[in-house]
Design an enzyme around this catalytic site. Structure first.
Site, PDB file in Angstrom:
ATOM      1  CD  GLU A  52      60.264  50.844  17.335  1.00 54.50           C
ATOM      2  OE1 GLU A  52      58.693  51.516  16.791  1.00 54.50           O
ATOM      3  OE2 GLU A  52      60.081  51.608  18.578  1.00 54.50           O
ATOM      4  CB  CYS A  71      67.033  52.357  23.015  1.00 55.62           C
ATOM      5  SG  CYS A  71      66.222  52.969  24.055  1.00 55.62           S
ATOM      6  CB  CYS A  81      53.783  50.380  27.271  1.00 54.91           C
ATOM      7  SG  CYS A  81      54.359  51.075  28.808  1.00 54.91           S
ATOM      8  CB  CYS A 136      53.275  58.141  28.783  1.00 55.50           C
ATOM      9  SG  CYS A 136      53.486  57.026  29.635  1.00 55.50           S
ATOM     10  CB  CYS A 156      55.283  57.092  24.486  1.00 56.98           C
ATOM     11  SG  CYS A 156      56.042  55.528  24.564  1.00 56.98           S
ATOM     12  CB  CYS A 207      60.085  54.042  22.045  1.00 55.79           C
ATOM     13  SG  CYS A 207      58.809  54.411  22.754  1.00 55.79           S
TER      14      CYS A 207
HETATM   15  S1  SF4 Z   1      56.677  56.332  27.744  1.00 50.27           S
HETATM   16 FE1  SF4 Z   1      56.391  54.487  26.680  1.00 50.27          FE
HETATM   17  S2  SF4 Z   1      57.665  52.597  26.809  1.00 50.27           S
HETATM   18 FE2  SF4 Z   1      57.554  53.722  28.544  1.00 50.27          FE
HETATM   19  S3  SF4 Z   1      56.286  53.944  30.395  1.00 50.27           S
HETATM   20 FE3  SF4 Z   1      55.197  55.319  28.874  1.00 50.27          FE
HETATM   21  S4  SF4 Z   1      53.940  54.401  27.747  1.00 50.27           S
HETATM   22 FE4  SF4 Z   1      55.330  52.666  28.191  1.00 50.27          FE
END
Ligand code: SF4
Length: 347
Positions: free
Chosen positions: A94, A107, A114, A118, A121, A334
Site C-alpha cells: 500500500e 506514506c 512485515c 505489532c 497494526c 496500514c
Molecule cells: S507497526 Fe505494523 S508495519 Fe510497523 S513494524 Fe509493527 S507490524 Fe510492521
C-alpha cells in the site's frame, strides 16, 4: 522478472550511463533515461518520447522496468487516497496520498508484509514476504505525484507496511533517490521505526539526515511486550540509550509515537511512565488514538479518558501533539487494503 531481460533499476546511474554510451549515444541521453525512470515513473521504454525509437528498442531488448501497477484505490472525504500496488512478482503493498495544503505527502511501504507482529497494526496479519528494493520504495512517491499532477507532493513518511530500519540499505537508497529526483529535503522525510537500537545507532552514524519517529506505545515494559511483542524484545533501556545517542549525534529531536488503546496503555500510570521515559531523550510525543479495523483487538479510548491521559502527559516538559487518523473511511490502518485484496484472492 522477464525472461532474458535485466532489471534496469538494479543498475547504478553510472552503469546505465555507460550502457547508453556503449550504444554510441551522447552522454546526455543517460540523464534523460534517469528522469524517465525515476522522476516520471515511466512504465515502459516506449513512453520515453524524447529518446529515439531506435534507442528505445535497444533498451527494451536488454532491460525491463519493474514499475508496480496500481490495482486498487480507496478515497476518503478528507482527500486521502490509499492505493494498492502490485509488484512484478505479484506481491501487493500500500501507499497513501495525504493532502496537506502546500506540501502534500506520501506514506510509503518498505517491505511486503512485515516480520514484526505489532498488535496495534493491521499489517501484522500480512505474512512477511520480502524487502522492497530502493526503486520499489521510491517509485511509490513518483506514482503518487503522477496520479496527482496538480499536487505539490513534498513530504515522504516511511510509515506504510514494513519496518524501515529492517530494510536499511533500500530505505537509504530510496531517500537518496527522493533527494535527487524530487529535491525532497531531510526535514520532509520521516522514517517510523518500532525501535531497533543497533539500527538507530547505525543511522545516527552514517544514515542520511532525516526525521526519526519511534513507535513507543508504552514505556511500561510489560505493556509494550503485549502491544508489540517482537519489537519489545529490545528492552526500553537499550531503546532509550540508542535514541539518546541519535539525538546527540544528529542534533535532532526524535518523535515518540504513542497509539492509545482503551484500557491498555491510556491510564495515569502509563502517562507518568511515558513522561519519565521521554525525559531521557530530547524528543516530542505524538499521541494517536487507536485506529480501528475489522477484527482489531483494541479500541480507541473515549474522549474523557484520552483527555485525562493527555493532561497528565502535558505536565511533563516534552512537546505533545495528538494526531487523529487520516482517511478513516478508507480502511486507514496500514495493511487493511492489502488484507482486503488478500482475502479476495483467497476466496
Ligand atoms: S507497526 Fe505494523 S508495519 Fe510497523 S513494524 Fe509493527 S507490524 Fe510492521
Amino acid at each position: 522478472m522477464k525472461p532474458g531481460l535485466k532489471d534496469v533499476t538494479a543498475l547504478s546511474p553510472a552503469e546505465r550511463a555507460t550502457f547508453i554510451e556503449t550504444l554510441g549515444e551522447p552522454s546526455y541521453r543517460g540523464g534523460q533515461l534517469e528522469r524517465w525512470l525515476f522522476a516520471r515513473a515511466a512504465p515502459a521504454f516506449d513512453e520515453m518520447t524524447d529518446l529515439s525509437a531506435a534507442l528505445r528498442e535497444k533498451l527494451a531488448r536488454t532491460f525491463y522496468i519493474p514499475r508496480p501497477a496500481v490495482v486498487d484505490a480507496a478515497a476518503d472525504d478528507d482527500g486521502t487516497v490509499k492505493y494498492l500496488l502490485e509488484l512484478e512478482d505479484g506481491a501487493h503493498v500500500e501507499t497513501v496520498y495525504i493532502p496537506g495544503g502546500d506540501h502534500d505527502g506520501v506514506c510509503v511501504s518498505s517491505q511486503v508484509g512485515c516480520p514484526f507482529d505489532c498488535r496495534i497494526c493491521a499489517t501484522a496479519s500480512l505474512p512477511f514476504r520480502r524487502n522492497l528494493s530502493a526503486y520499489e520504495i521510491f517509485i511509490q512517491f513518483a506514482i503518487i505525484q503522477n496520479r496527482h499532477p496538480d499536487a505539490r507532493v513534498r513530504n515522504a513518511v516511511f510509515m506504510g507496511q514494513g519496518e524501515p530500519l529492517a530494510n536499511y540499505a533500500s530505505v537509504v537508497g530510496a531517500v537518496e533517490l527522493l533527494r535527487r529526483h524530487f529535491d525532497v529535503g531531510g526535514r520532509r522525510i520521516t522514517a517510523s521505526t518500532v525501535g531497533l537500537p543497533r539500527k538507530i545507532v547505525k543511522w545516527a552514524d552514517e544514515g542520511p539526515a532525516i526525521k526519526l519517529a519511534v513507535s513507543l506505545n508504552s514505556a511500561v515494559q510489560k505493556t509494550r511486550d503485549e502491544l508489540m511483542p517482537r519489537a519489545a524484545r529490545y528492552g526500553l533501556d537499550d531503546l532509550a540509550d540508542a535514541c539518546g545517542y541519535y539525538a546527540r549525534r544528529t542534533r535532532r529531536r526524535l518523535t515518540f509515537e504513542y497509539v492509545a488503546c482503551a484500557g491498555v496503555n491510556d491510564d495515569l500510570r502509563h502517562a507518568r511512565a511515558l513522561v519519565a521515559f521521554t525525559q531521557r531523550v530530547p524528543s516530542k510525543i505524538n499521541v494517536i488514538p487507536f485506529n480501528d479495523w475489522p477484527g482489531a483487538p483494541y479500541e480507541a479510548p473515549n474522549e474523557e479518558r484520552l483527555a485525562a491521559f493527555l493532561a497528565e502527559v502535558a505536565k511533563g516538559p516534552m512537546a505533545l501533539t495528538v494526531r487523529r487518523p487520516r482517511g478513516s473511511s478508507v480502511h486507514a490502518a496500514c495493511g487493511t487494503l492489502a488484507n482486503r485484496t488478500a482475502a479476495r484472492l483467497r476466496a
